[in-house]
Design an enzyme around this catalytic site. Structure first.
Site, PDB file in Angstrom:
ATOM      1  N   ASP A  17       0.864  -1.193   0.000  1.00  0.00           N
ATOM      2  CA  ASP A  17       0.000   0.000   0.000  1.00  0.00           C
ATOM      3  C   ASP A  17       0.892   1.232   0.000  1.00  0.00           C
ATOM      4  OD1 ASP A  17      -2.340  -1.507   0.005  1.00  0.00           O
ATOM      5  OD2 ASP A  17      -2.225  -1.757   2.180  1.00  0.00           O
ATOM      6  N   LYS A  39       0.666  -8.111  -2.386  1.00  0.00           N
ATOM      7  CA  LYS A  39      -0.657  -7.615  -2.779  1.00  0.00           C
ATOM      8  C   LYS A  39      -0.541  -6.188  -3.297  1.00  0.00           C
ATOM      9  CE  LYS A  39      -4.163  -6.222   0.103  1.00  0.00           C
ATOM     10  NZ  LYS A  39      -4.947  -5.096  -0.430  1.00  0.00           N
ATOM     11  N   LYS A  68     -10.907  -5.706  -6.775  1.00  0.00           N
ATOM     12  CA  LYS A  68     -12.334  -5.762  -6.407  1.00  0.00           C
ATOM     13  C   LYS A  68     -13.231  -5.420  -7.601  1.00  0.00           C
ATOM     14  CE  LYS A  68     -11.674  -4.873  -1.473  1.00  0.00           C
ATOM     15  NZ  LYS A  68     -10.248  -4.487  -1.406  1.00  0.00           N
ATOM     16  N   HIS A  70     -16.209  -5.387 -10.310  1.00  0.00           N
ATOM     17  CA  HIS A  70     -17.664  -5.603 -10.351  1.00  0.00           C
ATOM     18  C   HIS A  70     -18.218  -4.789 -11.508  1.00  0.00           C
ATOM     19  CE1 HIS A  70     -21.677  -6.494  -9.299  1.00  0.00           C
ATOM     20  NE2 HIS A  70     -21.972  -5.309  -8.807  1.00  0.00           N
ATOM     21  N   GLY A  73     -21.119  -8.831 -16.846  1.00  0.00           N
ATOM     22  CA  GLY A  73     -20.334 -10.061 -16.981  1.00  0.00           C
ATOM     23  C   GLY A  73     -19.266  -9.980 -18.054  1.00  0.00           C
ATOM     24  N   ARG A 182      -2.322  -8.344  13.067  1.00  0.00           N
ATOM     25  CA  ARG A 182      -1.341  -7.558  13.811  1.00  0.00           C
ATOM     26  C   ARG A 182      -0.556  -8.474  14.742  1.00  0.00           C
ATOM     27  NH1 ARG A 182      -2.055  -4.657  10.400  1.00  0.00           N
ATOM     28  NH2 ARG A 182      -2.613  -2.464  10.345  1.00  0.00           N
ATOM     29  N   GLY A 211       0.161  -5.487   5.898  1.00  0.00           N
ATOM     30  CA  GLY A 211       0.755  -4.316   5.268  1.00  0.00           C
ATOM     31  C   GLY A 211       1.727  -3.614   6.189  1.00  0.00           C
ATOM     32  N   ARG A 212       1.218  -2.589   6.887  1.00  0.00           N
ATOM     33  CA  ARG A 212       2.073  -1.700   7.663  1.00  0.00           C
ATOM     34  C   ARG A 212       2.981  -2.363   8.692  1.00  0.00           C
ATOM     35  NH1 ARG A 212      -3.036   1.972   8.636  1.00  0.00           N
ATOM     36  NH2 ARG A 212      -3.895  -0.122   8.359  1.00  0.00           N
TER      37      ARG A 212
HETATM   38  O1  C5P Z   1      -1.515  -2.231   6.756  1.00  0.00           O
HETATM   39  P1  C5P Z   1      -2.523  -3.298   6.990  1.00  0.00           P
HETATM   40  O2  C5P Z   1      -1.925  -4.600   7.498  1.00  0.00           O
HETATM   41  O3  C5P Z   1      -3.693  -2.841   7.818  1.00  0.00           O
HETATM   42  O4  C5P Z   1      -3.070  -3.614   5.507  1.00  0.00           O
HETATM   43  C1  C5P Z   1      -4.116  -4.520   5.284  1.00  0.00           C
HETATM   44  C2  C5P Z   1      -4.425  -4.612   3.825  1.00  0.00           C
HETATM   45  O5  C5P Z   1      -5.569  -5.437   3.650  1.00  0.00           O
HETATM   46  C3  C5P Z   1      -4.761  -3.293   3.161  1.00  0.00           C
HETATM   47  O6  C5P Z   1      -4.308  -3.397   1.797  1.00  0.00           O
HETATM   48  C4  C5P Z   1      -6.263  -3.224   3.203  1.00  0.00           C
HETATM   49  O7  C5P Z   1      -6.818  -2.465   2.173  1.00  0.00           O
HETATM   50  C5  C5P Z   1      -6.619  -4.688   3.037  1.00  0.00           C
HETATM   51  N1  C5P Z   1      -7.929  -5.048   3.562  1.00  0.00           N
HETATM   52  C6  C5P Z   1      -8.266  -4.857   4.896  1.00  0.00           C
HETATM   53  N2  C5P Z   1      -9.496  -5.212   5.342  1.00  0.00           N
HETATM   54  C7  C5P Z   1     -10.359  -5.753   4.512  1.00  0.00           C
HETATM   55  C8  C5P Z   1     -10.055  -5.965   3.178  1.00  0.00           C
HETATM   56  C9  C5P Z   1      -8.796  -5.596   2.726  1.00  0.00           C
HETATM   57  O8  C5P Z   1      -7.468  -4.373   5.663  1.00  0.00           O
HETATM   58  N3  C5P Z   1     -11.529  -6.134   4.967  1.00  0.00           N
END
Ligand code: C5P
Length: 236
Positions: A17, A39, A68, A70, A73, A182, A211-212
């Protein structure tokens, strides 16, 4: 899915991200061989991330394109064909029956797997009601999970809290991919419904999107490897 068949290392998907390809490449470089799966979502995807996805796939990494999709078809099908040509491994679509069917049919013959997003985790019952739905979140997640399975979708994205309930609904032949992870002691940021890697694996997740906690760590490689070690431990 079949947990023993996916190596613990390959179950960690690092979310890129980031605002630019240069920023993504810097993290990828620092992670080196430790991370095998990335991702790419809206932010990086619309900032040059699609050629990067192709390049990553060509260099032997797996790529999850979180686009994502949508649409009607035919449009979904043609989009899925293009994504398959990039060499991506996972692609998300919203869990509407027409969209899922078009995506599953269009990925035939490729290695691309389709993941369904059931209900966005930012939605609660009142958001669904405002959008014209009669079902509550839990019932709509369950109904869409069943539809996804019936239509041959390869996996479902869910919060780790929904993983064990979804697993009961869809059985063990569908991949469950969970963000909201986390490691103990790391900052939660804007995530509300979080689990540690070990608990998410125990709840039935096959792949963890992080991510982070990796990309913002002072040592991203050490952070990724610690998560992979926790996954391996949870699987034994
Ligand atoms: O930085 P973090 O670990 O929070 O990133 C989580 C990733 O998963 C981000 O790309 C976020 O958009 C994605 N995501 C999420 N929750 C969801 C669907 C996708 O955090 N329900």
């Amino acid at each position: 899915m079949q947990p023993a068949r996916i190596a613990p290392k390959d179950r960690l998907i690092v979310a890129l991200d980031l605002p630019s390809v240069a920023a993504a490449e810097a993290i990828i470089e620092r992670l080196g061989d430790s991370v095998t799966f990335y991702k790419i979502g809206y932010q990086l995807g619309y900032a040059g991330g699609l050629p990067l996805a192709k390049q990553l796939a060509g260099s032997g990494k797996k790529v999850f394109l979180d686009l994502k999709l949508h649409d009607i078809g035919n449009t979904v099908a043609r989009g899925v064909e293009s994504v398959a040509k990039l060499g991506a491994t996972f692609l998300t679509v919203h869990a509407y029956p027409q969209t899922m069917k078009a995506a599953v049919d269009a990925r035939a013959g490729s290695t691309l797997k389709i993941l369904a997003v059931t209900v966005l985790t930012s939605y609660d019952d009142s958001d669904l009601h405002a959008a014209g739905y009669r079902l509550n979140v839990a019932d709509l997640v369950a109904a869409r999970g069943q539809q996804a399975q019936a239509l041959g979708v390869d996996g479902i994205v869910s919060s780790p809290e929904e993983a064990s309930a979804l697993r009961k609904i869809v059985g063990d032949q569908i991949n469950l991919v969970t963000p909201g992870i986390r490691p103990a002691g790391s900052a939660t940021g804007d995530q509300k419904r979080i689990m540690t890697p070990a608990r998410a694996i125990a709840a039935g997740a096959d792949y963890l999107v992080v991510g982070r906690p990796v990309t913002e760590a002072s040592d991203p490689k050490a952070a990724a490897e610690a998560i992979q070690a926790e996954i391996a431990q949870a699987l034994t």
